[in-house]
Design a protein around this motif. Structure first.
Motif, PDB file in Angstrom:
ATOM      1  N   VAL A  99       0.855  -1.185   0.000  1.00  0.00           N
ATOM      2  CA  VAL A  99       0.000   0.000   0.000  1.00  0.00           C
ATOM      3  C   VAL A  99       0.889   1.232   0.000  1.00  0.00           C
ATOM      4  O   VAL A  99       1.797   1.357   0.827  1.00  0.00           O
ATOM      5  CB  VAL A  99      -0.923   0.028   1.235  1.00  0.00           C
ATOM      6  CG1 VAL A  99      -1.826   1.260   1.192  1.00  0.00           C
ATOM      7  CG2 VAL A  99      -1.753  -1.246   1.314  1.00  0.00           C
ATOM      8  N   ALA A 100       0.660   2.147  -0.925  1.00  0.00           N
ATOM      9  CA  ALA A 100       1.440   3.383  -0.987  1.00  0.00           C
ATOM     10  C   ALA A 100       0.522   4.537  -1.341  1.00  0.00           C
ATOM     11  O   ALA A 100      -0.468   4.356  -2.061  1.00  0.00           O
ATOM     12  CB  ALA A 100       2.570   3.262  -2.002  1.00  0.00           C
ATOM     13  N   MET A 107      -4.881   6.377  -1.978  1.00  0.00           N
ATOM     14  CA  MET A 107      -5.818   7.408  -2.437  1.00  0.00           C
ATOM     15  C   MET A 107      -7.178   6.761  -2.728  1.00  0.00           C
ATOM     16  O   MET A 107      -8.228   7.315  -2.389  1.00  0.00           O
ATOM     17  CB  MET A 107      -5.280   8.091  -3.690  1.00  0.00           C
ATOM     18  CG  MET A 107      -3.950   8.799  -3.497  1.00  0.00           C
ATOM     19  SD  MET A 107      -4.115  10.337  -2.573  1.00  0.00           S
ATOM     20  CE  MET A 107      -4.705  11.412  -3.861  1.00  0.00           C
ATOM     21  N   ASP A 108      -7.144   5.574  -3.342  1.00  0.00           N
ATOM     22  CA  ASP A 108      -8.382   4.844  -3.605  1.00  0.00           C
ATOM     23  C   ASP A 108      -9.049   4.424  -2.294  1.00  0.00           C
ATOM     24  O   ASP A 108     -10.275   4.457  -2.152  1.00  0.00           O
ATOM     25  CB  ASP A 108      -8.109   3.604  -4.461  1.00  0.00           C
ATOM     26  CG  ASP A 108      -7.600   3.949  -5.844  1.00  0.00           C
ATOM     27  OD1 ASP A 108      -7.910   5.056  -6.328  1.00  0.00           O
ATOM     28  OD2 ASP A 108      -6.885   3.124  -6.436  1.00  0.00           O
ATOM     29  N   LEU A 109      -8.232   4.003  -1.322  1.00  0.00           N
ATOM     30  CA  LEU A 109      -8.765   3.603  -0.018  1.00  0.00           C
ATOM     31  C   LEU A 109      -9.475   4.762   0.662  1.00  0.00           C
ATOM     32  O   LEU A 109     -10.564   4.606   1.214  1.00  0.00           O
ATOM     33  CB  LEU A 109      -7.633   3.114   0.886  1.00  0.00           C
ATOM     34  CG  LEU A 109      -7.134   1.682   0.733  1.00  0.00           C
ATOM     35  CD1 LEU A 109      -6.039   1.402   1.754  1.00  0.00           C
ATOM     36  CD2 LEU A 109      -8.267   0.691   0.903  1.00  0.00           C
ATOM     37  N   LEU A 110      -8.838   5.927   0.646  1.00  0.00           N
ATOM     38  CA  LEU A 110      -9.411   7.088   1.329  1.00  0.00           C
ATOM     39  C   LEU A 110     -10.705   7.536   0.661  1.00  0.00           C
ATOM     40  O   LEU A 110     -11.658   7.926   1.333  1.00  0.00           O
ATOM     41  CB  LEU A 110      -8.395   8.223   1.350  1.00  0.00           C
ATOM     42  CG  LEU A 110      -7.193   7.977   2.281  1.00  0.00           C
ATOM     43  CD1 LEU A 110      -6.078   8.976   1.994  1.00  0.00           C
ATOM     44  CD2 LEU A 110      -7.624   8.066   3.735  1.00  0.00           C
ATOM     45  N   GLY A 133      -9.167   5.961   9.928  1.00  0.00           N
ATOM     46  CA  GLY A 133     -10.373   5.883   9.106  1.00  0.00           C
ATOM     47  C   GLY A 133     -11.110   4.573   9.286  1.00  0.00           C
ATOM     48  O   GLY A 133     -12.347   4.553   9.365  1.00  0.00           O
ATOM     49  N   ALA A 134     -10.379   3.475   9.363  1.00  0.00           N
ATOM     50  CA  ALA A 134     -11.020   2.171   9.530  1.00  0.00           C
ATOM     51  C   ALA A 134     -11.729   2.080  10.877  1.00  0.00           C
ATOM     52  O   ALA A 134     -12.843   1.545  10.969  1.00  0.00           O
ATOM     53  CB  ALA A 134      -9.974   1.061   9.412  1.00  0.00           C
ATOM     54  N   VAL A 174      -8.708  -2.799   2.374  1.00  0.00           N
ATOM     55  CA  VAL A 174      -7.681  -3.020   1.360  1.00  0.00           C
ATOM     56  C   VAL A 174      -8.120  -4.100   0.372  1.00  0.00           C
ATOM     57  O   VAL A 174      -7.906  -3.996  -0.834  1.00  0.00           O
ATOM     58  CB  VAL A 174      -6.345  -3.410   2.024  1.00  0.00           C
ATOM     59  CG1 VAL A 174      -5.358  -3.948   0.983  1.00  0.00           C
ATOM     60  CG2 VAL A 174      -5.738  -2.211   2.740  1.00  0.00           C
ATOM     61  N   ARG A 175      -8.748  -5.145   0.886  1.00  0.00           N
ATOM     62  CA  ARG A 175      -9.177  -6.250   0.014  1.00  0.00           C
ATOM     63  C   ARG A 175     -10.118  -5.772  -1.095  1.00  0.00           C
ATOM     64  O   ARG A 175     -10.184  -6.385  -2.161  1.00  0.00           O
ATOM     65  CB  ARG A 175      -9.889  -7.323   0.844  1.00  0.00           C
ATOM     66  CG  ARG A 175      -8.962  -8.163   1.719  1.00  0.00           C
ATOM     67  CD  ARG A 175      -9.675  -9.395   2.224  1.00  0.00           C
ATOM     68  NE  ARG A 175      -8.846 -10.191   3.111  1.00  0.00           N
ATOM     69  CZ  ARG A 175      -8.962 -10.207   4.430  1.00  0.00           C
ATOM     70  NH1 ARG A 175      -9.893  -9.464   5.029  1.00  0.00           N
ATOM     71  NH2 ARG A 175      -8.164 -10.954   5.181  1.00  0.00           N
TER      72      ARG A 175
END
Length: 216
Positions: free
Chosen positions: A102-103, A137-140, A193-194, A205-206
């Motif tokens: 993750v980056a 960025m996608d996670l957020l 956030g989680a 993440v999954r």
């Protein structure tokens, strides 16, 4: 530099979710003019003297892959002999798990820079196919959508890591643009956030992790 096709990695850092195991190493650039070094040093604060004594990128990447392999197949304590109180550490066969890197802005920059430099140096890209990849960025953005407009996640338009550090972590002390510091900051932001959403980072993440097509 900011050109993903020519930029050279000068530092690599990672921290594992859960265990907290960490990897950090400087990497000696092959070519860097004094003017380039001066501009880069203003960003990350790493001096030419520090980099001159750093290992080559090839060695750093090899050590990083070894580190990731250890995470995929963790060691466990086992008795040396039946009934013995003495223990040793063994790696269980068949216990290898998925590794997801993750980056922050990783798909557009970090991962692209790593692969491009490996390609330029003739290093095998097959190792990259072992892992999954996730851009935070996608996670957020996923967290923002899941928050339903709740202020804790959606009121802040700036998704730069330094902004997130100020907004979510109250500007905790860290060295901006240093690999391991950024990794710890990102980990804490995602955990924040989680927790707000009542879930775990790994579960989010999954939903957005993807493999890398090294043949592309």
């Amino acid at each position: 530099g900011l050109d993903v096709l020519s930029a050279e990695v000068v530092e690599l850092g990672a921290v594992a979710e859960g265990s907290g195991a960490a990897f950090a190493s400087l990497a000696r650039p092959r070519e860097c003019s004094p003017s380039q070094q001066g501009r880069s040093e203003k960003v990350h604060g790493i001096s030419a003297e520090e980099l001159s004594g750093a290992p080559a990128f090839e060695d750093v990447m090899n050590n990083f892959h070894v580190f990731l392999s250890g995470l995929a197949s963790p060691m466990a304590a086992a008795a040396i002999a039946k009934g013995s109180r003495r223990q040793c550490m063994l790696r269980e066969s068949g216990s290898q798990g998925d590794i997801c890197l993750v980056a922050h802005n990783g798909i557009r920059f970090d991962f692209a820079v790593l692969v491009a430099q490996c390609f330029r140096l003739g290093l095998s890209l097959r190792r990259f196919a072992r892992y999954l990849y996730c851009d935070s960025m996608d996670l957020l953005r996923l967290m923002q959508g899941a928050s339903g407009g709740a202020q804790s996640l959606s009121e802040h338009a700036c998704l730069k890591l330094q902004c997130l550090n100020c907004n979510f972590l109250k500007g905790r002390s860290c060295r901006a643009h240093r690999a391991l510091d950024d990794a710890h900051t990102l980990q804490e932001v995602l955990e924040h956030g989680a927790t707000f959403l009542g879930t775990q980072v790994v579960d989010i993440v999954r939903q957005v992790a993807r493999p890398m097509d090294v043949a592309a």
